[in-house]
Design an enzyme around this catalytic site. Structure first.
Site, PDB file in Angstrom:
ATOM      1  N   MET A 204      15.986  18.599  24.668  1.00  0.00           N
ATOM      2  CA  MET A 204      14.819  19.097  23.953  1.00  0.00           C
ATOM      3  C   MET A 204      15.202  20.087  22.863  1.00  0.00           C
ATOM      4  SD  MET A 204      13.337  21.327  27.072  1.00  0.00           S
ATOM      5  CE  MET A 204      12.299  22.613  26.428  1.00  0.00           C
TER       6      MET A 204
ATOM      7  N   ASN B  35      21.706  38.575  13.124  1.00  0.00           N
ATOM      8  CA  ASN B  35      20.294  38.927  13.297  1.00  0.00           C
ATOM      9  C   ASN B  35      19.924  39.053  14.771  1.00  0.00           C
ATOM     10  OD1 ASN B  35      19.893  38.428  10.414  1.00  0.00           O
ATOM     11  ND2 ASN B  35      20.009  36.257  10.922  1.00  0.00           N
ATOM     12  N   GLY B  36      20.149  37.951  15.505  1.00  0.00           N
ATOM     13  CA  GLY B  36      19.747  37.915  16.910  1.00  0.00           C
ATOM     14  C   GLY B  36      20.530  38.910  17.759  1.00  0.00           C
TER      15      GLY B  36
ATOM     16  N   HIS C  95      16.598  18.715  11.909  1.00  0.00           N
ATOM     17  CA  HIS C  95      17.167  18.729  10.555  1.00  0.00           C
ATOM     18  C   HIS C  95      17.911  17.452  10.138  1.00  0.00           C
ATOM     19  CE1 HIS C  95      16.966  23.235  11.496  1.00  0.00           C
ATOM     20  NE2 HIS C  95      15.989  22.975  10.669  1.00  0.00           N
TER      21      HIS C  95
ATOM     22  N   CYS D 177      13.845  36.542  13.222  1.00  0.00           N
ATOM     23  CA  CYS D 177      14.353  37.881  12.932  1.00  0.00           C
ATOM     24  C   CYS D 177      15.360  37.841  11.794  1.00  0.00           C
ATOM     25  CB  CYS D 177      15.021  38.454  14.178  1.00  0.00           C
ATOM     26  SG  CYS D 177      16.379  37.470  14.803  1.00  0.00           S
TER      27      CYS D 177
HETATM   28  P1  NAI Z   1      23.334  34.775  12.150  1.00  0.00           P
HETATM   29  O1  NAI Z   1      23.284  33.879  10.984  1.00  0.00           O
HETATM   30  O2  NAI Z   1      22.822  36.172  11.969  1.00  0.00           O
HETATM   31  O3  NAI Z   1      24.817  34.811  12.702  1.00  0.00           O
HETATM   32  C1  NAI Z   1      25.761  35.384  11.942  1.00  0.00           C
HETATM   33  C2  NAI Z   1      26.735  36.062  12.870  1.00  0.00           C
HETATM   34  O4  NAI Z   1      27.534  35.085  13.520  1.00  0.00           O
HETATM   35  C3  NAI Z   1      27.671  36.950  12.104  1.00  0.00           C
HETATM   36  O5  NAI Z   1      27.104  38.238  11.933  1.00  0.00           O
HETATM   37  C4  NAI Z   1      28.871  36.938  13.013  1.00  0.00           C
HETATM   38  O6  NAI Z   1      28.725  37.865  14.081  1.00  0.00           O
HETATM   39  C5  NAI Z   1      28.854  35.538  13.586  1.00  0.00           C
HETATM   40  N1  NAI Z   1      29.715  34.666  12.781  1.00  0.00           N
HETATM   41  C6  NAI Z   1      29.429  34.133  11.586  1.00  0.00           C
HETATM   42  N2  NAI Z   1      30.464  33.416  11.114  1.00  0.00           N
HETATM   43  C7  NAI Z   1      31.434  33.509  12.034  1.00  0.00           C
HETATM   44  C8  NAI Z   1      32.747  32.984  12.135  1.00  0.00           C
HETATM   45  N3  NAI Z   1      33.271  32.210  11.178  1.00  0.00           N
HETATM   46  N4  NAI Z   1      33.446  33.274  13.233  1.00  0.00           N
HETATM   47  C9  NAI Z   1      32.916  34.026  14.206  1.00  0.00           C
HETATM   48  N5  NAI Z   1      31.691  34.562  14.170  1.00  0.00           N
HETATM   49  C10 NAI Z   1      30.958  34.301  13.101  1.00  0.00           C
HETATM   50  O7  NAI Z   1      22.620  34.063  13.373  1.00  0.00           O
HETATM   51  P2  NAI Z   1      21.227  34.426  14.013  1.00  0.00           P
HETATM   52  O8  NAI Z   1      20.177  34.429  12.960  1.00  0.00           O
HETATM   53  O9  NAI Z   1      21.392  35.591  14.891  1.00  0.00           O
HETATM   54  O10 NAI Z   1      20.979  33.136  14.898  1.00  0.00           O
HETATM   55  C11 NAI Z   1      21.743  32.827  16.040  1.00  0.00           C
HETATM   56  C12 NAI Z   1      21.368  31.421  16.454  1.00  0.00           C
HETATM   57  O11 NAI Z   1      19.956  31.347  16.671  1.00  0.00           O
HETATM   58  C13 NAI Z   1      21.681  30.340  15.418  1.00  0.00           C
HETATM   59  O12 NAI Z   1      22.105  29.195  16.094  1.00  0.00           O
HETATM   60  C14 NAI Z   1      20.356  30.102  14.723  1.00  0.00           C
HETATM   61  O13 NAI Z   1      20.262  28.801  14.221  1.00  0.00           O
HETATM   62  C15 NAI Z   1      19.379  30.334  15.859  1.00  0.00           C
HETATM   63  N6  NAI Z   1      18.043  30.767  15.439  1.00  0.00           N
HETATM   64  C16 NAI Z   1      17.863  31.853  14.608  1.00  0.00           C
HETATM   65  C17 NAI Z   1      16.601  32.299  14.266  1.00  0.00           C
HETATM   66  C18 NAI Z   1      16.384  33.530  13.426  1.00  0.00           C
HETATM   67  O14 NAI Z   1      15.224  33.884  13.148  1.00  0.00           O
HETATM   68  N7  NAI Z   1      17.404  34.260  13.000  1.00  0.00           N
HETATM   69  C19 NAI Z   1      15.402  31.606  14.773  1.00  0.00           C
HETATM   70  C20 NAI Z   1      15.682  30.497  15.646  1.00  0.00           C
HETATM   71  C21 NAI Z   1      16.963  30.109  15.953  1.00  0.00           C
END
Ligand code: NAI
Length: 406
Positions: free
Chosen positions: A207, A12-13, A213, A147
């Site tokens: 922080m 997503n990010g 969680h 997102c």
């Molecule tokens: P996401 O859940 O979309 O990440 C998935 C991506 O991580 C996959 O598309 C891949 O590129 C990679 N990935 C997944 N499993 C993998 C593996 N086994 N080996 C290597 N790469 C792998 O994450 P998102 O939503 O982009 O979030 C990124 C960070 O930001 C996370 O730590 C999340 O907790 C945090 N966050 C996300 C928010 C959101 O709205 N999406 C809001 C606030 C924080």
């Protein structure tokens, strides 16, 4: 020439960052994604670009058409010549990207954890070796957006922007960058959120919102009778007094750790480390209807409407808690365990953290803590400072890196 920005990741990010950076005419935006077949799938669609659907605060919707210049799984193609590397994946995948970029990274590169999560800098220095001394590490406290992907490689949705977002810098003493880093990062992200320079990386670590969680999981499930539930319980809106007390206690210990460090290390400003209740009042002020205490603030926070506990459906309509979800799998080893490690170096006792970690490590089948000391055999699976050989508080602030003044 153009500023070359590399996004690591394909979730997503990562779509948001790569897309927003591409919109700037003087930025070359590349993507390195090494997970499964993401690079192939995204690259196959790259010619037609992709859409960022932005939901504005006033309810209007804006579509941004964008197109990174390169999407690849090959670090040899992605990394050379890059000025800024943003790592935009969950913390468990950071190490893989540090290892991938290490051979190709140039001097004076800025490496950004978006978000960093606890221990980002320790892991980066460990895996980049001497090269890290000629780079600067930036850690963001969270992701700038709420997102989610609508369709991989084609459409990502930004549901909301944070107003402000803290970021710390840890500069290698041999890194010679002339362009101001916070300003350049702001330019890459766009107008929102406003990037706020937090003085040091330990403040950012203490922080981090990974404290939220695990105490709630512990409070909710430690006395569970093991019988499946007929529905998924609300995570935030179902918060009870015990869970709120545990979270508040953990947060108090992080604040106490920050205060102890400020006393012991001259020149350090830890004022950004505030209690989680104050943080909610600052960040979600418009969304919270009952601000009388932490429990009520979380229960009445609109941003949390309908969010449930991570559950597995074991048979139709029967649910049990999922202790492998990132609330535990990520927020313990790359969250509260590094915080405990910093508290230990600062000489601060942490009964709440100890109690929560002890229960969580059991559910994760790991041993991090023995009694109240971080000497467990699985410390290697965390990002606690002790894992990397930092055994005194001063070790965090001396050596080849410097905390940069605001
Ligand atoms: P996401 O859940 O979309 O990440 C998935 C991506 O991580 C996959 O598309 C891949 O590129 C990679 N990935 C997944 N499993 C993998 C593996 N086994 N080996 C290597 N790469 C792998 O994450 P998102 O939503 O982009 O979030 C990124 C960070 O930001 C996370 O730590 C999340 O907790 C945090 N966050 C996300 C928010 C959101 O709205 N999406 C809001 C606030 C924080």
């Amino acid at each position: 020439g153009k500023l070359v920005v590399l996004t690591c990741g394909g979730g997503n990010g990562a779509h948001c960052l790569a897309g927003l950076a591409s919109v700037r005419p003087d930025i070359e935006s590349r993507v390195l994604t090494m997970y499964a077949d993401e690079a192939e799938r995204w690259a196959a669609n790259l010619d037609s670009g992709f859409i960022i659907t932005v939901h504005n605060d006033d309810g209007s919707i804006k579509s941004i058409k964008t197109k990174p210049s390169l999407v690849t799984k090959d670090p040899k193609k992605a990394v050379p010549g890059v000025d800024y590397i943003f790592i935009v994946v969950p913390a468990f995948a950071h190490a893989m990207y540090f290892e991938a970029i290490a051979p190709y990274i140039d001097d004076n590169t800025v490496i950004v954890g978006l978000p960093g999560q606890a221990g980002f800098e320790f892991e980066c220095v460990n895996l980049l070796g001497d090269k890290a001394k000629r780079c600067t590490m930036v850690t963001f406290e969270s992701l700038p957006w709420a997102c989610r992907l609508i369709e991989f490689g084609k459409n990502v949705e930004i549901l909301g922007f944070k107003d402000t977002l803290g970021a710390s810098l840890l500069k290698g003493k041999e890194c010679n960058l002339t362009k101001p880093i916070i300003e350049t990062t702001q330019y890459i992200l766009g107008e929102k959120p406003k990037v706020r320079h937090v003085q040091n990386y330990i403040a950012i670590t203490l922080m981090a919102k990974s404290i939220v969680h695990p105490p709630i999981m512990y409070g909710k499930w430690s006395q569970w009778d093991g019988k499946p539930l007929s529905e998924k319980p609300l995570f935030y809106q179902g918060l009870d007094e015990r869970q709120a007390e545990l979270l508040s206690g953990v947060s108090d210990e992080c604040v106490a750790t920050a205060k102890a460090i400020e006393k012991k290390v001259p020149g350090l400003d830890m004022s950004d480390v505030i209690h989680v209740f104050d943080w909610y009042l600052n960040y979600y002020s418009d969304q919270i209807t009952d601000k009388s205490n932490l429990m009520m603030a979380m229960r009445t926070n609109k941003a949390y409407d309908g969010l449930v506990h991570p559950m597995k459906e074991i048979e139709p309509g029967k649910y049990v808690p999922d202790f492998t979800y990132r609330y535990m799998a990520e927020d313990v080893p790359e969250g509260i365990v590094p915080m405990k490690g910093i508290a230990e170096l600062a000489g601060v006792s942490t009964p709440y953290l100890d109690e929560v970690i002890t229960w969580c490590q059991g559910k994760l089948n790991k041993e991090f803590l023995v009694g109240n000391k971080l000497t467990g055999k699985d410390l290697k699976d965390t990002r606690a400072p002790q894992k990397y050989g930092y055994n005194k508080l001063e070790d965090l602030f001396t050596g080849s890196f410097e905390v940069t003044p605001r």
